[in-house]
Design an enzyme around this catalytic site. Structure first.
Site, PDB file in Angstrom:
ATOM      1  N   HIS A  52     -11.438  21.472  -2.508  1.00 17.67           N
ATOM      2  CA  HIS A  52     -12.398  20.465  -2.969  1.00 17.67           C
ATOM      3  C   HIS A  52     -13.376  21.079  -3.958  1.00 17.67           C
ATOM      4  O   HIS A  52     -13.672  22.276  -3.938  1.00 17.67           O
ATOM      5  CB  HIS A  52     -13.149  19.845  -1.782  1.00 17.67           C
ATOM      6  CG  HIS A  52     -14.239  20.717  -1.231  1.00 17.67           C
ATOM      7  ND1 HIS A  52     -15.504  20.791  -1.782  1.00 17.67           N
ATOM      8  CD2 HIS A  52     -14.251  21.564  -0.161  1.00 17.67           C
ATOM      9  CE1 HIS A  52     -16.245  21.620  -1.084  1.00 17.67           C
ATOM     10  NE2 HIS A  52     -15.504  22.109  -0.093  1.00 17.67           N
ATOM     11  N   CYS A  53     -13.841  20.246  -4.853  1.00 18.40           N
ATOM     12  CA  CYS A  53     -15.026  20.523  -5.660  1.00 18.40           C
ATOM     13  C   CYS A  53     -16.030  19.434  -5.287  1.00 18.40           C
ATOM     14  O   CYS A  53     -16.001  18.956  -4.148  1.00 18.40           O
ATOM     15  CB  CYS A  53     -14.698  20.558  -7.146  1.00 18.40           C
ATOM     16  SG  CYS A  53     -13.755  19.131  -7.738  1.00 18.40           S
ATOM     17  N   LYS A  54     -16.872  19.017  -6.190  1.00 19.06           N
ATOM     18  CA  LYS A  54     -17.840  17.985  -5.805  1.00 19.06           C
ATOM     19  C   LYS A  54     -17.168  16.630  -5.598  1.00 19.06           C
ATOM     20  O   LYS A  54     -17.371  15.960  -4.584  1.00 19.06           O
ATOM     21  CB  LYS A  54     -18.943  17.876  -6.856  1.00 19.06           C
ATOM     22  CG  LYS A  54     -20.083  16.969  -6.426  1.00 19.06           C
ATOM     23  CD  LYS A  54     -21.248  17.042  -7.395  1.00 19.06           C
ATOM     24  CE  LYS A  54     -22.404  16.182  -6.877  1.00 19.06           C
ATOM     25  NZ  LYS A  54     -23.589  16.238  -7.775  1.00 19.06           N
TER      26      LYS A  54
END
Length: 537
Positions: free
Chosen positions: A285-287
Site C-alpha cells: 500500500h501507499c496512501k
C-alpha cells in the site's frame, strides 16, 4: 447476413448470425428487427471515475457482462428461437470504447478466443476506438488501448494469475469500497490497498484502544487469507505493531508520492517478495494504493510473468481501477527491460549455485604433480612413455625435409623390395665386373630414409648413368680406364674406383658404405639392371 443497410450503422461481427456489436445514436426499435436481440450496458455497468479517466471497466463488470450474455443465450435456447445478439452502445467515444473492450475481453476469457481473433473485428472500426487514460489530474500523455487490455488479461490467464471462476463478485465489490478497507486482489500473490488510517495515532502517543472499522476489516481479512508481509510505501498513518502483533511482518520502503522508485528499491522489493513462502500473500500500500503501489507490483509482474508495460498497466487497472498514474506509466515502459534482465540475472545465479552444489569443491592434493592412479609414486620418478613415432624434430645445420619426401606406405614397401633384390643380385651375379660407373655418388644425408626400428636402416641410393656412351664395351660393361669426367680411373684398395681428381676423392669420402650392394669375396660388385639404374624414393 449483412446489416449494413438496415439503418443500424456499422455492425461488427464476432460470430456470424450470433454475436455483433454496434454503436447507435438512439436505442433501436425491437419490432423493426425481429431476428435480433439488442442489449446495452451503458446504464448498467458503470465506471466510477477518479477524475477524467473513464475505463476500462473492472473485472467484476466483465463477469457480470458474461452473465448477461449467457442469460440471453439461454433464454433463446429455451424458447427455441434463433436470434442474433447485438451489443450496442451510445456513440459517445468513452462508452463506445468500454463496450467494445468488454466484448473483446469476454471473447478471450470466457470463449477462449486467442487475442488476435478477438481484436480482428474491431480493427476496421470507424472511427477508431478511444484509448484509456490514467486517473491523474494532469493532462494525459500516455494511453493504453483495447489491445493492451485484451493481451494483459490473456497473459494473466496464461500465467495462471487470473481465473475469473475464482473471483467472488460480491467480495470484490464489497472490499473495494473505502468503508470496507479499499483493497483488491491483483494476483494470488499480491493485494493492493489504501493505507489504513489510525485516528489520533502518532509515534509519540499510545496506541488507540479501538481500531477504525476499515482497519479492523483489513486486519481480520489479512489474517484469514494468509497475508505474511505488509509493504508500506508512504509515511506512517498507523502503528505497524498492529500487524506485527498478529504475526504479519511489516516492511518500510518509502518514496515520495507521485514519484517513481529507484531501481535498487525495486530489486529489494523483488528479493523480498521471493523470500515469502509460496502460499504466502504480500499486501502493498501507499496512501491511496494506486500509484506507488502499482509501480512495484507492476515491476514484479513484468519481472516474473513477462508482461509488457502496457499490458501490466491495463491488467492492473482492470483488477483495481486507477493504478499507475502520470510519469509512473513512462517509468514502467522505460524500465521494463531492466526488470526482465534482473529475472535472467537471478536465474543464472541460481543455476551457477546449483552447479556448484552438485560438484562441491575438493581439497587439492598435497603434491599436485603426483600420479593420479592411486599410487604414491611421484610423476618425477615415473619414466616418460615412448615418443610417438613420426614426431617432428629439428636438426641443426639441416633444412627440414619437404613434404613430398616423407616416406609413405608405398615407398617403404618399395625400399624393402629393393633391399631384397640387391641381396639376391649380389648372390647371383657376384662374378660380374663393375668397370665403368663413376664413383657411385650418393645423395646428401637428407635423402636417406629410415624405416622400421631405429637400429635397422635402408639406404636408398641414386645411381646415375654416364652421359658418355663411348666407354661402354659390347658386353655392356664400361671400360675402367677412364671416368665420365675424363680423368683417369684407378683401382684402389677396398674395391673402390677413384679418379685422380680431387672431386673424385671428395665424392669417395662422402659416399656411405655400400656393403649392402657389394660382395668383396671375389673383388667384384653387382651390376644393377639398366631399367633400375635411376631409383627415386
Amino acid at each position: 447476413m449483412d446489416y449494413q443497410d438496415d439503418g443500424l450503422g456499422e455492425m461488427i461481427e464476432f460470430l456470424e448470425d450470433k454475436l455483433y456489436y454496434t454503436s447507435l445514436s438512439q436505442p433501436p426499435k425491437a419490432e423493426l428487427y425481429p431476428h435480433m436481440h439488442f442489449f446495452t450496458i451503458d446504464d448498467e455497468l458503470i465506471y466510477n471515475p477518479f477524475y477524467h479517466d473513464f475505463g476500462p471497466l473492472n473485472v467484476s463488470h466483465l463477469i457480470r457482462f458474461a452473465v448477461i450474455v449467457h442469460g440471453i443465450m439461454g433464454k433463446h435456447r429455451q424458447a427455441k428461437k434463433s436470434k442474433a445478439i447485438v451489443l450496442y452502445s451510445s456513440t459517445d467515444t468513452r462508452l463506445r470504447a468500454n463496450a467494445a473492450c468488454l466484448l473483446a475481453c469476454y471473447m478471450v476469457l470466457v470463449q477462449n478466443w486467442p487475442p488476435h481473433l478477438a481484436l480482428a473485428p474491431l480493427a476496421q472500426a470507424e472511427p477508431p476506438f478511444l484509448g484509456f487514460r490514467d486517473a491523474g489530474y494532469a493532462v494525459s500523455d500516455y494511453y493504453i488501448t483495447i489491445q493492451d487490455c485484451v493481451y494483459g488479461l490473456w497473459r494473466a490467464r496464461e500465467s495462471s494469475i487470473l481465473n475469473i471462476r475464482n473471483i467472488d463478485v460480491h467480495d470484490y465489490e464489497t472490499y473495494e469500497r473505502v468503508e470496507n478497507g479499499d483493497f483488491n486482489w491483483i494476483s494470488p500473490k499480491f493485494i493492493a490497498f489504501a493505507s489504513p488510517i489510525q485516528a489520533g495515532w502518532n509515534h509519540a502517543s499510545t496506541r488507540p484502544k479501538k481500531l477504525p472499522q476499515p482497519f479492523a476489516i483489513v486486519l481480520d481479512y489479512f489474517v484469514a487469507n494468509k497475508v505474511k508481509l505488509i509493504v508500506r510505501l508512504n509515511g506512517p498513518l498507523y502503528d505497524k505493531k498492529t500487524f506485527e502483533n498478529v504475526g504479519i511482518r511489516h516492511k518500510e520502503m518509502y518514496f515520495e508520492d507521485g514519484t517513481v522508485p529507484e531501481l535498487s528499491l525495486v530489486k529489494e522489493f523483488i528479493d523480498l517478495t521471493e523470500e515469502v513462502e509460496e502460499d504466502g500473500v504480500i499486501a502493498v500500500h501507499c496512501k491511496a494504493g494506486l500509484g506507488r503501489t502499482g509501480c512495484l507490483i507492476g515491476a514484479y509482474l513484468i519481472y516474473k510473468h513477462c508482461f509488457t508495460a502496457n499490458e501490466v498497466i491495463a491488467y492492473m487497472r482492470i483488477m483495481r481501477p486507477g493504478m499507475v498514474v502520470g510519469p509512473q506509466q513512462h517509468w514502467l515502459h522505460i524500465n521494463q527491460v531492466h526488470f526482465r534482465a534482473y529475472f535472467y540475472e537471478k536465474a543464472m545465479g541460481r543455476a551457477i549455485q546449483q552447479a556448484t552444489a552438485a560438484e562441491p569443491l575438493a581439497t587439492p592434493p598435497r603434491h599436485p604433480l603426483n600420479a593420479t592412479n592411486g599410487t604414491s609414486q611421484s610423476n618425477i620418478s615415473t619414466p616418460l612413455p615412448e615418443p610417438t613415432p613420426g614426431q617432428p624434430r629439428k636438426v641443426s645445420g639441416h633444412n627440414p625435409p619437404s613434404a613430398r619426401r616423407l616416406p609413405s606406405a608405398s615407398s617403404v614397401k618399395f625400399n624393402e623390395k629393393l633391399k631384397n633384390a640387391s641381396k639376391q643380385s649380389i648372390q647371383n651375379e657376384n662374378k660380374a665386373s663393375y668397370s665403368s660407373y663413376e664413383d657411385s655418388e650418393i645423395q646428401n644425408d637428407d635423402e636417406t630414409r629410415t624405416v622400421g626400428t631405429p637400429t635397422e636402416t635402408i639406404s636408398v641410393v641414386r645411381l646415375r648413368r654416364s652421359s658418355s656412351q663411348s666407354n661402354i664395351e659390347p658386353n655392356g660393361v664400361r671400360s675402367p680406364t677412364s671416368s665420365p669426367t675424363g680423368s683417369p680411373i684407378r683401382r684402389t684398395s677396398g674395391n673402390r674406383w677413384s679418379s685422380g681428381s680431387s672431386h673424385s676423392k671428395k665424392s669417395a669420402q662422402r659416399s656411405v658404405s655400400m656393403s649392402s650392394l657389394n660382395n668383396t669375396s671375389n673383388g667384384r660388385v653387382a651390376k644393377p639392371k639398366p631399367s633400375k639404374s635411376r631409383l627415386i624414393s
